[in-house]
Design a protein around this motif. Structure first.
Motif, PDB file in Angstrom:
ATOM      1  N   GLU A   1      39.624  27.075  42.611  1.00 28.17           N
ATOM      2  CA  GLU A   1      39.339  25.805  43.358  1.00 28.17           C
ATOM      3  C   GLU A   1      40.619  25.322  44.064  1.00 28.17           C
ATOM      4  O   GLU A   1      41.714  25.299  43.305  1.00 28.17           O
ATOM      5  CB  GLU A   1      38.607  24.889  42.528  1.00 28.17           C
ATOM      6  CG  GLU A   1      37.333  25.454  41.825  1.00 28.17           C
ATOM      7  CD  GLU A   1      36.371  26.041  43.024  1.00 28.17           C
ATOM      8  OE1 GLU A   1      36.215  25.166  43.897  1.00 28.17           O
ATOM      9  OE2 GLU A   1      35.886  27.132  42.545  1.00 28.17           O
ATOM     10  N   LYS A   2      40.295  24.407  45.019  1.00 21.47           N
ATOM     11  CA  LYS A   2      41.277  23.786  45.772  1.00 21.47           C
ATOM     12  C   LYS A   2      41.982  22.783  44.879  1.00 21.47           C
ATOM     13  O   LYS A   2      41.242  21.939  44.210  1.00 21.47           O
ATOM     14  CB  LYS A   2      40.835  23.240  46.928  1.00 21.47           C
ATOM     15  CG  LYS A   2      42.022  22.352  47.825  1.00 21.47           C
ATOM     16  CD  LYS A   2      41.298  21.950  49.302  1.00 21.47           C
ATOM     17  CE  LYS A   2      42.464  21.165  49.957  1.00 21.47           C
ATOM     18  NZ  LYS A   2      43.530  22.204  50.426  1.00 21.47           N
ATOM     19  N   GLY A   3      43.205  22.630  44.621  1.00 20.51           N
ATOM     20  CA  GLY A   3      44.001  21.591  43.748  1.00 20.51           C
ATOM     21  C   GLY A   3      43.981  22.100  42.439  1.00 20.51           C
ATOM     22  O   GLY A   3      44.561  21.330  41.506  1.00 20.51           O
ATOM     23  N   GLU A   4      43.381  23.138  42.104  1.00 20.06           N
ATOM     24  CA  GLU A   4      43.586  23.822  40.479  1.00 20.06           C
ATOM     25  C   GLU A   4      45.078  24.183  40.195  1.00 20.06           C
ATOM     26  O   GLU A   4      45.837  24.713  40.971  1.00 20.06           O
ATOM     27  CB  GLU A   4      42.487  24.903  40.289  1.00 20.06           C
ATOM     28  CG  GLU A   4      41.315  24.369  39.717  1.00 20.06           C
ATOM     29  CD  GLU A   4      40.490  25.739  39.187  1.00 20.06           C
ATOM     30  OE1 GLU A   4      40.406  25.594  38.004  1.00 20.06           O
ATOM     31  OE2 GLU A   4      40.414  26.605  39.794  1.00 20.06           O
ATOM     32  N   PHE A   5      45.351  24.018  38.991  1.00 22.29           N
ATOM     33  CA  PHE A   5      46.600  24.610  38.286  1.00 22.29           C
ATOM     34  C   PHE A   5      46.095  25.685  37.388  1.00 22.29           C
ATOM     35  O   PHE A   5      45.734  25.325  36.353  1.00 22.29           O
ATOM     36  CB  PHE A   5      47.261  23.350  38.075  1.00 22.29           C
ATOM     37  CG  PHE A   5      48.816  23.851  37.275  1.00 22.29           C
ATOM     38  CD1 PHE A   5      49.047  24.929  36.396  1.00 22.29           C
ATOM     39  CD2 PHE A   5      50.057  23.488  38.129  1.00 22.29           C
ATOM     40  CE1 PHE A   5      50.559  25.500  36.136  1.00 22.29           C
ATOM     41  CE2 PHE A   5      51.438  23.804  37.810  1.00 22.29           C
ATOM     42  CZ  PHE A   5      51.474  24.724  36.675  1.00 22.29           C
ATOM     43  N   ILE A   6      46.620  27.044  38.008  1.00 27.56           N
ATOM     44  CA  ILE A   6      46.166  28.300  37.282  1.00 27.56           C
ATOM     45  C   ILE A   6      47.488  28.992  36.781  1.00 27.56           C
ATOM     46  O   ILE A   6      48.260  29.097  37.241  1.00 27.56           O
ATOM     47  CB  ILE A   6      45.354  29.366  38.218  1.00 27.56           C
ATOM     48  CG1 ILE A   6      44.172  28.423  38.683  1.00 27.56           C
ATOM     49  CG2 ILE A   6      45.114  30.341  37.335  1.00 27.56           C
ATOM     50  CD1 ILE A   6      43.127  28.062  37.684  1.00 27.56           C
ATOM     51  N   SER A   7      47.527  29.361  35.282  1.00 31.24           N
ATOM     52  CA  SER A   7      48.456  30.041  34.808  1.00 31.24           C
ATOM     53  C   SER A   7      48.038  31.404  34.245  1.00 31.24           C
ATOM     54  O   SER A   7      46.838  31.764  33.936  1.00 31.24           O
ATOM     55  CB  SER A   7      48.938  29.145  33.406  1.00 31.24           C
ATOM     56  OG  SER A   7      49.599  28.298  33.770  1.00 31.24           O
ATOM     57  N   PHE A   8      48.949  32.526  34.798  1.00 25.72           N
ATOM     58  CA  PHE A   8      48.697  33.824  34.488  1.00 25.72           C
ATOM     59  C   PHE A   8      49.735  34.162  33.323  1.00 25.72           C
ATOM     60  O   PHE A   8      50.915  33.710  33.228  1.00 25.72           O
ATOM     61  CB  PHE A   8      49.049  34.599  35.480  1.00 25.72           C
ATOM     62  CG  PHE A   8      48.173  34.856  36.719  1.00 25.72           C
ATOM     63  CD1 PHE A   8      46.897  34.199  36.720  1.00 25.72           C
ATOM     64  CD2 PHE A   8      48.570  35.522  37.842  1.00 25.72           C
ATOM     65  CE1 PHE A   8      46.139  34.083  37.775  1.00 25.72           C
ATOM     66  CE2 PHE A   8      47.647  35.438  38.935  1.00 25.72           C
ATOM     67  CZ  PHE A   8      46.492  34.988  38.974  1.00 25.72           C
ATOM     68  N   LEU A   9      49.008  34.316  32.361  1.00 26.25           N
ATOM     69  CA  LEU A   9      49.648  34.594  30.987  1.00 26.25           C
ATOM     70  C   LEU A   9      49.441  35.751  30.391  1.00 26.25           C
ATOM     71  O   LEU A   9      48.358  36.192  30.328  1.00 26.25           O
ATOM     72  CB  LEU A   9      49.237  33.406  29.719  1.00 26.25           C
ATOM     73  CG  LEU A   9      49.647  33.546  28.437  1.00 26.25           C
ATOM     74  CD1 LEU A   9      51.117  33.030  28.212  1.00 26.25           C
ATOM     75  CD2 LEU A   9      48.959  32.696  27.488  1.00 26.25           C
ATOM     76  N   GLY A  10      50.685  36.510  29.845  1.00 24.79           N
ATOM     77  CA  GLY A  10      50.483  37.665  29.356  1.00 24.79           C
ATOM     78  C   GLY A  10      52.053  38.336  29.057  1.00 24.79           C
ATOM     79  O   GLY A  10      52.909  37.697  29.592  1.00 24.79           O
ATOM     80  N   PRO A  11      52.064  39.387  28.362  1.00 21.91           N
ATOM     81  CA  PRO A  11      53.253  40.092  28.011  1.00 21.91           C
ATOM     82  C   PRO A  11      53.856  40.734  29.345  1.00 21.91           C
ATOM     83  O   PRO A  11      53.155  40.834  30.143  1.00 21.91           O
ATOM     84  CB  PRO A  11      52.899  41.072  26.958  1.00 21.91           C
ATOM     85  CG  PRO A  11      51.358  41.460  27.138  1.00 21.91           C
ATOM     86  CD  PRO A  11      51.104  40.142  27.594  1.00 21.91           C
ATOM     87  N   SER A  12      55.283  41.156  28.996  1.00 26.41           N
ATOM     88  CA  SER A  12      56.035  41.731  30.148  1.00 26.41           C
ATOM     89  C   SER A  12      54.964  43.208  30.540  1.00 26.41           C
ATOM     90  O   SER A  12      54.745  43.662  29.479  1.00 26.41           O
ATOM     91  CB  SER A  12      57.304  42.147  29.730  1.00 26.41           C
ATOM     92  OG  SER A  12      58.000  41.208  29.685  1.00 26.41           O
ATOM     93  N   GLY A  13      54.802  43.459  31.913  1.00 26.70           N
ATOM     94  CA  GLY A  13      54.416  44.682  32.184  1.00 26.70           C
ATOM     95  C   GLY A  13      52.986  44.517  32.101  1.00 26.70           C
ATOM     96  O   GLY A  13      52.066  45.639  32.558  1.00 26.70           O
ATOM     97  N   CYS A  14      52.160  43.314  32.173  1.00 24.61           N
ATOM     98  CA  CYS A  14      50.677  43.400  31.937  1.00 24.61           C
ATOM     99  C   CYS A  14      50.055  43.275  33.460  1.00 24.61           C
ATOM    100  O   CYS A  14      48.953  43.214  33.361  1.00 24.61           O
ATOM    101  CB  CYS A  14      50.151  41.898  31.236  1.00 24.61           C
ATOM    102  SG  CYS A  14      50.512  40.424  31.740  1.00 24.61           S
TER     103      CYS A  14
END
Length: 353
Positions: free
Chosen positions: A27-40
């Motif tokens: 959504e507009k204005g959302e703060f999204i984090s992509f979390l995961g180990p190296s190579g994911c």
């Protein structure tokens, strides 16, 4: 309609598929984090949003416009990299002004916007400094100001704090979140640091082997992991092997301990094995602790960690860790001592593959 849509995104390098059917609506204005180990695959997804990589399949849409055929310069996206990437031959003012000059903005507009950005990051007094004359945290704030100066529709941050020491990392992540809220800009943040993702995100995407294993709020990701990978990757979690006692009553056995679960065991039969999980902070040794169930076992070890005391006990060959807050009169459980850990059965999670 969502502002940033990733639909069936795939990416292969030769025969290796690094992103597999990735779907998300932001959504507009959302703060999204992509979390995961190296190579994911988390940085690869970010680079496809930016236009640095072309998807092997699927569509990327921003504000209703397909981005697949647009060059990076046509997407109106701000990017902050791990390694600052400031121009060493330019001072702070010129670094922040760079994107505006490329866009052909007039000098008065450039000066006003750069001044605004430097005030935003509290570095207006360093406008004449060069990158080598600044700390890592200051350089990263300048990189953030440079990315925001052209008023991008999406801000992308690729592990921007990983090169900084712990104290600066905490203060800067809070500053980034404050600025993001102030500007209301849609933001995607890539990190392998669980604490970072949990502390500043509206939602988190936990990635594993090119897929989004789970998407949810920080509370959902931490308290209700839906896959074994998420359960083991985010936070500390005790994995306990249990046996179904009565599927109709949702009861399981851990050794001689019978526990009624909040979740249904589904189609499992009496005697079937399943994995259940418990957070270390869920239990208590206090006899007055509120709880509807308990596990009894033998203390393996107990460690003083400052604010918490971490104890490990053996329950029917399951090693279970639990944490309790330190107190001046706290007594550490001794190895070999028999103890009873009290908790709520609703604290247990059934962990599915």
């Amino acid at each position: 309609m969502s502002f940033l849509i990733l639909e069936n995104i795939k990416k292969s390098f030769g025969q290796t598929q690094v992103v597999k059917d990735f779907n998300m609506a932001i959504e507009k204005g959302e703060f999204i984090s992509f979390l995961g180990p190296s190579g994911c695959g988390k940085t690869t997804v970010l680079r496809m949003i930016a236009g640095f990589e072309t998807p092997s399949g699927g569509e990327i849409t921003i504000n209703g416009k397909n981005q697949n055929r647009l060059k990076t310069s046509q997407r109106n996206i701000g990017m902050v990299f791990q390694a600052y990437a400031l121009f060493p031959n330019m001072n702070v003012f010129d670094n922040v002004a760079f994107g505006l000059k490329i866009a052909g903005k007039q000098k008065p507009e450039i000066e006003a916007r750069v001044t605004e950005m430097l005030k935003l990051i509290h570095l207006e007094h360093l406008a004449d400094r060069y990158p080598y004359q600044m700390s890592g945290g200051q350089q990263q704030r300048v990189a953030l100001a440079r990315a925001l100066a052209p008023k991008p529709q999406v801000l992308l941050l690729d592990e921007p704090l990983s090169a900084l020491d712990a104290k600066i990392r905490v203060s800067l992540r809070e500053e980034i979140r404050q600025i993001q809220r102030q500007l209301g800009i849609t933001t995607v943040f890539v990190t392998h640091d669980q604490e970072e993702a949990l502390s500043i995100s509206d939602r988190i995407v936990v990635m594993n082997a090119g897929r989004a294993d789970q998407i949810g709020t920080p509370s959902e990701i931490y308290n209700r992991p839906t896959t074994r990978f998420v359960a083991s990757f985010v936070g500390t979690l005790n994995m306990i092997e249990a046996t179904v006692a009565d599927p109709d009553a949702n009861t399981v056995k851990v050794g001689e301990n019978v526990i009624r679960l909040r979740e249904s065991v589904g189609a499992l039969k009496p005697g079937d094995k399943l994995s259940i999980a418990l957070r270390p902070e869920a239990g208590s040794l206090s006899e007055s602790a509120k709880g509807d169930t308990s596990l009894t076992g033998s203390v393996i070890s107990s460690h003083f960690l400052g604010s918490v005391i971490r104890t490990k006990i053996d329950v029917s060959r399951n090693q279970i860790s639990f944490d309790m807050f330190n107190a001046p009169d706290a007594v550490l459980p001794q190895a070999g001592e028999t103890v009873t850990l009290r908790f709520n059965a609703s604290d247990f999670l059934i962990v599915r593959d």
